[in-house]
Design a protein around this motif. Structure first.
Motif, PDB file in Angstrom:
ATOM      1  N   ALA A 107      69.024  60.662   8.857  1.00 27.64           N
ATOM      2  CA  ALA A 107      69.848  61.565   9.666  1.00 27.64           C
ATOM      3  C   ALA A 107      69.180  62.928   9.812  1.00 27.64           C
ATOM      4  O   ALA A 107      69.222  63.544  10.888  1.00 27.64           O
ATOM      5  CB  ALA A 107      71.236  61.718   9.042  1.00 27.64           C
ATOM      6  N   ILE A 108      68.551  63.400   8.765  1.00 26.64           N
ATOM      7  CA  ILE A 108      67.930  64.722   8.787  1.00 26.64           C
ATOM      8  C   ILE A 108      66.830  64.817   9.840  1.00 26.64           C
ATOM      9  O   ILE A 108      66.677  65.849  10.512  1.00 26.64           O
ATOM     10  CB  ILE A 108      67.380  65.058   7.380  1.00 26.64           C
ATOM     11  N   VAL A 109      66.062  63.741  10.039  1.00 22.22           N
ATOM     12  CA  VAL A 109      64.962  63.795  11.011  1.00 22.22           C
ATOM     13  C   VAL A 109      65.414  63.495  12.440  1.00 22.22           C
ATOM     14  O   VAL A 109      64.693  63.790  13.395  1.00 22.22           O
ATOM     15  CB  VAL A 109      63.825  62.829  10.610  1.00 22.22           C
ATOM     16  N   SER A 110      66.609  62.942  12.622  1.00 22.23           N
ATOM     17  CA  SER A 110      67.069  62.536  13.959  1.00 22.23           C
ATOM     18  C   SER A 110      67.158  63.674  14.967  1.00 22.23           C
ATOM     19  O   SER A 110      66.792  63.499  16.136  1.00 22.23           O
ATOM     20  CB  SER A 110      68.423  61.829  13.850  1.00 22.23           C
ATOM     21  N   PRO A 111      67.661  64.867  14.596  1.00 20.72           N
ATOM     22  CA  PRO A 111      67.755  65.947  15.592  1.00 20.72           C
ATOM     23  C   PRO A 111      66.414  66.362  16.180  1.00 20.72           C
ATOM     24  O   PRO A 111      66.377  66.994  17.243  1.00 20.72           O
ATOM     25  CB  PRO A 111      68.391  67.095  14.804  1.00 20.72           C
ATOM     26  N   LEU A 112      65.314  66.014  15.540  1.00 20.66           N
ATOM     27  CA  LEU A 112      64.001  66.363  16.067  1.00 20.66           C
ATOM     28  C   LEU A 112      63.723  65.678  17.398  1.00 20.66           C
ATOM     29  O   LEU A 112      62.850  66.106  18.158  1.00 20.66           O
ATOM     30  CB  LEU A 112      62.911  65.981  15.054  1.00 20.66           C
ATOM     31  N   LEU A 113      64.481  64.613  17.715  1.00 20.14           N
ATOM     32  CA  LEU A 113      64.302  63.896  18.979  1.00 20.14           C
ATOM     33  C   LEU A 113      65.071  64.527  20.130  1.00 20.14           C
ATOM     34  O   LEU A 113      64.905  64.127  21.280  1.00 20.14           O
ATOM     35  CB  LEU A 113      64.737  62.434  18.811  1.00 20.14           C
ATOM     36  N   GLY A 114      65.946  65.498  19.849  1.00 22.95           N
ATOM     37  CA  GLY A 114      66.670  66.191  20.905  1.00 22.95           C
ATOM     38  C   GLY A 114      67.853  65.411  21.454  1.00 22.95           C
ATOM     39  O   GLY A 114      68.136  64.277  21.042  1.00 22.95           O
TER      40      GLY A 114
END
Length: 467
Positions: free
Chosen positions: A347-354
């Protein structure tokens, strides 16, 4: 004895179980995706899509209800498919449903900064990169990361506190939804329902492919059945009741938004459900109020699927399908702590995809969810035939017809995801789906070689699947 089987605590009440399921199914999708439904299929087309999708979920839910009451053990699908079809089939079903859960968790990690943007426009600072035409900013990413850490911590420190928070947040979601529904009943305009259909069957299928993602959540009940202080028969009843409640809620929300916004308004809206609330009550305050309820929905879904996903991973590790690290139970809080940390990290890395990743996660998780549904339906049929005397406190009919209908619906849904179909997945969605199953193939091979198998003594103490 030194190698005692890890014990999960029975801490969930009837209300806890019901709210976990309903909160998981409602979530945030009804706020952020209503514009996509109505512009894809039209008002009546959207309702028909939810009726058809609701039939799938209802029949699949009936198979789960019977199996969950008969085998109230942590892992849900993992347990049922293992008993009916064995170790390898159980791995496939478990890995598939885990992608469904992870896709929802990742969706919520992207949805949170999206909704904050609606409440506080132009808060983005620290440009990072552009993905699919959307600029990703550090401030936007940090909101998603912060939410991920918060929800992960709630679950790490105990299931009961997480369940209590779920009750409060789910009540907020339902209250906001009811305000929209009643507002549309008094202030909506029937002329706004036009067009009733957009793109015919293609439009309906465009909404249908979202249905498995939107309704995944009732199966959180089977995942936590071992932690529920509830009679087995009531587990089945609660599961079906939660499914019916969610189907009715989604249909009424679609009708409410359609009655509030005409085609022109839908074509320019950023969040149709919030704009519908503003239009129905004549004040932007009500739109922002609904968004606050939407934030609660993000957290209910996020919370429930970290709970569900971590239990599946825990059960797989306990069955020698994944490394033992995933099967660790926290000595104090009695939670599958490492599995929670793993899902939280994704979940922590998901926002990096916009923001474009919202739709990617919805659609890539869909076929994985339906694969698990299909395998549970087949397990239902096989167990009815092979073990007719098995105790079933909640029985879904005298014949296995429910399982056959669930199987047919599941196969039909899988077909609409395939290349060449009007609602086929696109590149990034296939990348997520294919990448997950490539990782799963590695673990499957390692499992088949016995890499994760316990010693003879551990096997005697920790054997879980001989129920």
């Amino acid at each position: 004895m030194q190698n005692q089987k890890p014990e999960l605590k029975k801490v969930l009440s009837r209300l806890d179980v019901f709210v976990l399921s309903v909160g998981a199914m409602l979530g945030w999708g009804w706020v952020v995706l209503s514009e996509a439904w109505l512009t894809s299929a039209g008002s009546l087309g959207t309702v028909l899509a939810f009726i058809i999708g609701g039939l799938l979920v209802t029949f699949v839910g009936l198979t789960y209800a019977e199996l969950a009451s008969a085998m109230p053990k942590v892992g849900g699908e993992h347990v049922y498919v293992h008993r009916a079809m064995g170790h390898k089939a159980a791995f496939i079903a478990s890995w598939a449903i885990t992608l469904g859960y992870v896709s929802v968790v990742a969706f919520e990690a992207v949805a949170l900064p999206t909704v904050i943007e609606y409440l506080f426009p132009n808060y983005q600072v620290g440009y990072m990169w552009t993905i699919a035409g959307w600029d990703v900013y550090a401030s936007w990413v940090l909101v998603g990361v912060g939410g991920s850490v918060f929800v992960m911590a709630i679950n790490y420190f105990g299931l009961k506190p997480a369940a209590k928070i779920q009750v409060i947040l789910t009540a907020s979601v339902i209250l906001m939804g009811l305000m929209l529904i009643f507002g549309s009943a008094f202030n909506g305009e029937s002329v706004n329902f036009e067009p009733l259909f957009i793109n015919g069957a293609t439009g309906i299928m465009a909404v249908l492919i979202m249905v498995p993602f939107l309704f995944i959540g009732f199966d959180v009940i089977p995942q936590t059945a071992e932690e529920a202080n509830v009679p087995p028969r009531d587990i089945g009843k609660l599961l079906i009741f939660s499914v019916v409640c969610a189907i009715v809620f989604y249909i009424l929300i679609a009708i409410g938004v359609a009655s509030a916004l005409d085609g022109a308004a839908l074509s320019t809206t950023q969040l149709a459900t919030a704009d519908a609330m503003t239009a129905l009550f004549g004040s932007a305050i009500f739109g922002k109020l609904l968004i606050v309820g939407g934030v609660a929905g993000i957290l209910t879904s996020w919370n429930a699927f970290i709970i569900g996903g971590s239990r599946v991973i825990f059960a797989m590790a306990q069955s020698d399908m994944l490394p033992k690290w995933f099967g660790k139970l926290h000595p104090k809080y009695k939670t599958p702590s490492n599995a929670i940390l793993f899902i939280g990290a994704l979940a922590i890395v998901s926002p990096l995809l916009g923001r474009p990743a919202l739709v990617w996660f919805v659609n890539s998780g869909g076929p994985a969810i339906v694969i698990a549904y299909l395998m549970v339906a087949i397990a239902f049929i096989l167990l009815r035939k092979r073990e007719p005397e098995m105790e079933r406190p909640y029985k879904s009919g005298k014949t296995p017809i429910v399982g056959w209908i669930a199987t047919i619906f599941s196969i039909g849904f899988l077909i609409i995801y395939l290349p060449g179909m009007p609602a086929a997945l696109i590149g990034p969605e296939w990348a997520i789906f294919g990448g997950w199953f490539l990782i799963g193939f590695y673990y499957f091979v390692q499992m088949s070689r016995g890499k994760y198998k316990k010693s003879v003594n551990e096997e005697k103490d920790n054997k879980r699947m001989s129920i």
